[in-house]
Each structure stands twice: as C-alpha cells, then as structure tokens.
Design a protein around this motif. Structure first.
Motif, PDB file in Angstrom:
ATOM      1  N   ALA A 165       1.026  -1.271   0.021  1.00 17.34           N
ATOM      2  CA  ALA A 165      -0.107   0.033  -0.075  1.00 17.34           C
ATOM      3  C   ALA A 165       0.902   1.180  -0.052  1.00 17.34           C
ATOM      4  N   PRO A 166       0.356   2.418  -0.697  1.00 16.10           N
ATOM      5  CA  PRO A 166       1.445   3.462  -0.824  1.00 16.10           C
ATOM      6  C   PRO A 166       1.236   4.392   0.467  1.00 16.10           C
ATOM      7  N   LEU A 167       2.121   4.880   0.801  1.00 18.77           N
ATOM      8  CA  LEU A 167       2.441   5.720   2.087  1.00 18.77           C
ATOM      9  C   LEU A 167       1.825   7.270   1.890  1.00 18.77           C
ATOM     10  N   LEU A 168       0.893   7.566   2.566  1.00 17.87           N
ATOM     11  CA  LEU A 168       0.390   9.010   2.278  1.00 17.87           C
ATOM     12  C   LEU A 168       0.619   9.976   3.404  1.00 17.87           C
ATOM     13  N   ALA A 169       0.961  10.996   2.991  1.00 21.11           N
ATOM     14  CA  ALA A 169       1.087  12.217   4.011  1.00 21.11           C
ATOM     15  C   ALA A 169       0.803  13.538   3.486  1.00 21.11           C
ATOM     16  N   THR A 170       0.791  14.655   4.543  1.00 17.00           N
ATOM     17  CA  THR A 170       0.424  15.929   4.073  1.00 17.00           C
ATOM     18  C   THR A 170       1.312  16.744   5.106  1.00 17.00           C
ATOM     19  N   GLY A 171       2.056  17.604   4.186  1.00 11.03           N
ATOM     20  CA  GLY A 171       2.953  18.533   5.020  1.00 11.03           C
ATOM     21  C   GLY A 171       3.265  19.996   4.323  1.00 11.03           C
ATOM     22  N   HIS A 172       3.934  20.789   5.011  1.00 12.46           N
ATOM     23  CA  HIS A 172       4.322  21.946   4.042  1.00 12.46           C
ATOM     24  C   HIS A 172       5.603  22.087   3.862  1.00 12.46           C
ATOM     25  N   ARG A 173       6.659  21.019   4.135  1.00 14.74           N
ATOM     26  CA  ARG A 173       8.048  21.037   3.783  1.00 14.74           C
ATOM     27  C   ARG A 173       8.308  19.579   3.610  1.00 14.74           C
ATOM     28  N   VAL A 174       8.833  19.405   2.233  1.00 16.19           N
ATOM     29  CA  VAL A 174       9.252  17.946   1.851  1.00 16.19           C
ATOM     30  C   VAL A 174      10.710  17.987   1.245  1.00 16.19           C
ATOM     31  N   THR A 175      11.549  17.041   2.007  1.00 15.33           N
ATOM     32  CA  THR A 175      12.773  16.860   1.575  1.00 15.33           C
ATOM     33  C   THR A 175      13.175  15.618   1.300  1.00 15.33           C
ATOM     34  N   VAL A 176      13.473  15.424  -0.029  1.00 17.48           N
ATOM     35  CA  VAL A 176      13.955  13.949  -0.595  1.00 17.48           C
ATOM     36  C   VAL A 176      15.595  13.949  -0.853  1.00 17.48           C
ATOM     37  N   SER A 177      16.254  13.088  -0.397  1.00 16.70           N
ATOM     38  CA  SER A 177      17.640  12.916  -0.554  1.00 16.70           C
ATOM     39  C   SER A 177      17.947  11.429  -1.229  1.00 16.70           C
ATOM     40  N   GLY A 178      18.898  11.272  -1.552  1.00 16.63           N
ATOM     41  CA  GLY A 178      19.391  10.187  -2.504  1.00 16.63           C
ATOM     42  C   GLY A 178      20.445  10.402  -3.123  1.00 16.63           C
ATOM     43  N   ALA A 179      21.010   9.252  -3.869  1.00 16.77           N
ATOM     44  CA  ALA A 179      22.317   9.437  -4.713  1.00 16.77           C
ATOM     45  C   ALA A 179      21.965   9.658  -6.188  1.00 16.77           C
ATOM     46  N   ASP A 180      22.188  10.973  -6.507  1.00 15.58           N
ATOM     47  CA  ASP A 180      22.130  11.609  -7.857  1.00 15.58           C
ATOM     48  C   ASP A 180      20.805  11.276  -8.516  1.00 15.58           C
ATOM     49  N   PHE A 181      19.517  11.893  -8.113  1.00 11.82           N
ATOM     50  CA  PHE A 181      18.185  11.583  -8.544  1.00 11.82           C
ATOM     51  C   PHE A 181      17.838  12.673  -9.343  1.00 11.82           C
ATOM     52  N   ARG A 182      16.963  12.363 -10.241  1.00 15.32           N
ATOM     53  CA  ARG A 182      16.435  13.245 -11.172  1.00 15.32           C
ATOM     54  C   ARG A 182      14.774  13.501 -10.860  1.00 15.32           C
ATOM     55  N   TYR A 183      14.146  14.637 -10.849  1.00 14.36           N
ATOM     56  CA  TYR A 183      12.731  14.630 -10.798  1.00 14.36           C
ATOM     57  C   TYR A 183      12.147  15.442 -12.014  1.00 14.36           C
ATOM     58  N   ARG A 184      10.747  15.318 -12.010  1.00 10.74           N
ATOM     59  CA  ARG A 184      10.075  15.984 -13.153  1.00 10.74           C
ATOM     60  C   ARG A 184       9.110  16.955 -12.386  1.00 10.74           C
ATOM     61  N   ALA A 185       9.458  18.236 -12.650  1.00  5.03           N
ATOM     62  CA  ALA A 185       8.656  19.412 -12.039  1.00  5.03           C
ATOM     63  C   ALA A 185       7.618  20.025 -13.182  1.00  5.03           C
ATOM     64  N   ASP A 186       6.560  19.486 -13.165  1.00  2.00           N
ATOM     65  CA  ASP A 186       5.438  19.974 -14.239  1.00  2.00           C
ATOM     66  C   ASP A 186       6.109  19.249 -15.395  1.00  2.00           C
ATOM     67  N   SER A 187       6.276  19.935 -16.333  1.00  2.00           N
ATOM     68  CA  SER A 187       6.863  19.281 -17.733  1.00  2.00           C
ATOM     69  C   SER A 187       8.327  19.529 -17.960  1.00  2.00           C
ATOM     70  N   LEU A 188       8.991  19.777 -16.770  1.00  2.00           N
ATOM     71  CA  LEU A 188      10.590  19.837 -16.829  1.00  2.00           C
ATOM     72  C   LEU A 188      11.222  19.010 -16.067  1.00  2.00           C
ATOM     73  N   VAL A 189      12.359  18.459 -16.759  1.00  2.00           N
ATOM     74  CA  VAL A 189      13.382  17.574 -15.906  1.00  2.00           C
ATOM     75  C   VAL A 189      14.438  18.191 -15.294  1.00  2.00           C
ATOM     76  N   ALA A 190      14.613  18.144 -14.036  1.00  2.00           N
ATOM     77  CA  ALA A 190      15.773  18.713 -13.326  1.00  2.00           C
ATOM     78  C   ALA A 190      16.603  17.752 -12.687  1.00  2.00           C
ATOM     79  N   GLY A 191      17.808  18.138 -12.410  1.00  2.00           N
ATOM     80  CA  GLY A 191      18.632  17.231 -11.662  1.00  2.00           C
ATOM     81  C   GLY A 191      19.944  16.725 -12.496  1.00  2.00           C
ATOM     82  N   PRO A 192      20.845  15.853 -12.277  1.00  2.00           N
ATOM     83  CA  PRO A 192      20.674  15.347 -10.895  1.00  2.00           C
ATOM     84  C   PRO A 192      21.155  15.976  -9.709  1.00  2.00           C
TER      85      PRO A 192
END
Length: 379
Positions: free
Chosen positions: A333-360
């Motif tokens: 089952a997926p983990l769900l949460a709601t908050g005002h500040r989200v931090t993601v860390s890992g080894a050189d990851f990329r992310y898609r913000a709307d229609s743009l890809v950013a990173g690593p």
C-alpha cells in the motif's frame, strides 16, 4: 460582455508554430472584449521575460502551453511580483496537461472568454531550495521508463549496429575475412611485419583495418612499402609494374574479401534494439533508494526501496505526498502524508517538475507557499 481591462497578450513562439489559426482566434476574441490590447510576439525566453517585466498596469494573458505558463510564473516569482499579478492562459501547443488540471478550459474561444470574464483564483506553489517553482505535480523518478537526459537510450539510433566483435575496426590479430585454406596471416598491429605464408611476403594473409590503411600507400620507388602491412590479398607488385599497380590490384582484393566474408543470417540482418532501461536514482536499475522527510518526519529511509514518489499541492493547503514502496509478494500500500516542507535525498536522483526534468541532485527541499500566485479561471 466586454471588460475595461487593459491586456498584454504575450504569444509564445511555440504556439505560433503549432496552431496559427487558434492564435488568431484568441487574439481576435481578446481584442474585441478588452478596452485596450497590446500584442507581444517574443522570439525567445529573453524577450518573453522582457515583455512581462514591462507590462506596466496591463494584465498579462499568455497564449501558449504549459511551458509558457511555467516560464511566466518562474519569472514573476524571481522578481517577487506574483502577489500583485494575476495571469491568464489561452492553451495552445502540445503540452497542455498542466493547464487542464488547473481548470483552464480547452479551446481558444472558451479560454479567451475566461481570461476576459473569469475570476482570479489564488493557488498554492511549491518552491525548492534553488528558487525553482512547481505548479502542478512533482514526480521522482523523472518519468518511469525513460532514461535521464545525460544517459543515452539503450540501443542508440534506429538501424545503428551495436558495438562488438565483427563491427567497426577489426580487433588486433583477427583473421576475419581470410579465405578458406589460407594459412598465412599478417601481423594485426599494422607495423608491417611479414606474414607466415610460404613465400614469407605476407601476400597470402590478411591485415587488420589499421594495417590495410597504412599499407595502401606507395613508397618512393613505386612499390608498396615493406615496413607496413600490405593490402588484404594484394601481392607485391612485379618489377617494372609502375607506380599505379595498386589501382589495378585493389578491385581484385575487394572482390576476394567480399566473397570470403561470412554471410549474415536473414533474421540478424537488422540489429535488434534493446528495450528501454529504467535508471534508478543512483544510476543503476531500479528500485530507487531515497530518504523522504515531511515536516521533519522521515517516512522512508535509504534501506527501504521505493517505486516512485509524488508531491502535489493539496486542495486544503499543504502538499500531498505519496510514496510507493517496492512490493514483495502482495502489492504494498502507498504511504500518504500531508505537510508543508518535503525533503528528498538520495544518490544523484532526477525529478520531473510539471513538464521539466531537473537534476541530478543529492538532496532537494520543497516548501509550500499557500495562495502564492493567481490564475484567472471561469467563474
């Protein structure tokens, strides 16, 4: 009903190239419904930003796709002018998923009328620690099944032969293309050592790709240089043959090479293109190993692999975070949460913000700013 607005209509160049008829219709509807309309046709991002900066008291109406809207919000955010500027959008282009998800009506006429007679709605904004903005969804990885921008897609361009033995330059010491029954082979290093055939001249063997190129020249005396490997299957010129002996000899050598080359089976005549490779945050195949924190609480750590992470501005304030862990056996089952500040860390990851890809990147923090920007939508 006409309004007393003064509009600045900024027509994105992508929209002009994609659907000129829709752009003309939107311009006519806006010009007929507003008290004053100024049309701007920027040729690039710099002119696009300059037009918004010089808008004065005019209300900007964008004619373009999701990327034009994101570019406008990013520019106004950097200038700290989002609070006092309500944007309108007439969606024209190829990337329109964000515009429709925000409530912008499809079609040039309906969207232009909404820009004239609609109401401003204040929407939440995700702002990262590099001052980038996210209007809609944030997804990690950038897009399932698509390699990152700096990782070449598996298989390369269609029809390209994969690298390996038998393709390109021959390996040193290889005897590819040698005629059956011939025992002599010239040195594969291209240094011109003689072959091991009965005559000891190397005329009965084959040279590598480098050796053939080096051995094709002629010495000052018109004969093939003895210090370099001779062309494949070409014997040394007879005495008195002249400096153009190789012009008569190389067609025969080429014919012998092609006649003795092994045939490629029909089913292998076209190289198979490998399927796309899913690339993980650390550069290898999935799953991804990320640490996700929401308001300082760690929801998943590096020891728990995940399939995907998504962050979307919530309807009631804050950001809705969904984490899909890797399923073992039954679907997790997926983990769900709601908050005002989200931090993601890992080894050189990329992310898609709307229609743009950013990173690593190795770590990134997004903060929700409630009612940060305004968009004119149908009442």
């Amino acid at each position: 009903m006409a309004t007393d607005d003064q509009l600045l209509v900024v027509i994105d160049p992508v929209a002009r190239r994609t659907d000129g008829e829709a752009v003309r219709i939107a311009k006519d509807v806006l010009s007929a419904g507003a008290a004053s309309t100024k049309v701007c046709l920027p040729d690039g991002p710099e002119e696009f930003a300059r037009a918004l900066s010089r808008r004065g008291s005019r209300r900007p109406v964008l004619v373009g796709d999701d990327r034009a809207l994101l570019r406008a919000v990013s520019h106004l955010h950097r200038r700290r002018e989002l609070a006092g500027c309500a944007l309108s959008l007439v969606p024209v282009g190829t990337a329109l998923g964000l515009a429709h998800s925000l409530g912008v009506p499809p079609g040039a006429v309906a969207a232009a009328r909404a820009a004239l007679d609609g109401v401003e709605r204040r929407l939440d904004l995700l702002v990262d620690d590099s001052d980038g903005v996210v209007l809609g969804a944030l997804r990690i990885p950038a897009l399932p099944g698509v390699p990152p921008r700096d990782t070449p897609e598996a298989g390369g361009p269609a029809g390209a032969a994969p690298p390996g033995p038998g393709r390109g330059k021959a390996a040193p010491g290889s005897d590819r293309g040698a005629a059956p029954g011939r025992t002599g082979t010239a040195s594969g290093t291209g240094t011109g050592s003689s072959g091991t055939g009965p005559s000891g001249t190397g005329s009965s063997g084959t040279a590598s790709g480098a050796g053939r190129e080096a051995g094709s020249g002629a010495g000052p005396d018109g004969a093939t240089r003895s210090g370099e490997g001779s062309a494949e299957g070409c014997a040394s010129p007879p005495s008195g043959a002249g400096s153009h002996f190789w012009l008569r000899a190389w067609p025969q050598s080429l014919a012998r090479t092609l006649s003795t080359r092994p045939a490629i089976p029909a089913r292998m005549s076209r190289p198979l293109r490998p399927s796309r490779i899913r690339v993980a945050a650390g550069g290898g195949p999935g799953p991804w190993r990320l640490r996700v924190e929401v308001d300082g609480v760690i929801l998943v750590d590096l020891d728990q692999p995940v399939e995907a992470v998504s962050v979307v501005p919530g309807a009631d304030g804050g950001a809705d975070v969904e984490i899909r862990p890797v399923s073992v056996g039954a679907e997790a089952a997926p983990l769900l949460a709601t908050g005002h500040r989200v931090t993601v860390s890992g080894a050189d990851f990329r992310y898609r913000a709307d229609s743009l890809v950013a990173g690593p990147v190795r770590t990134r923090t997004w903060t929700v700013r409630e009612a940060a920007w305004g968009l004119t939508l149908p009442g």
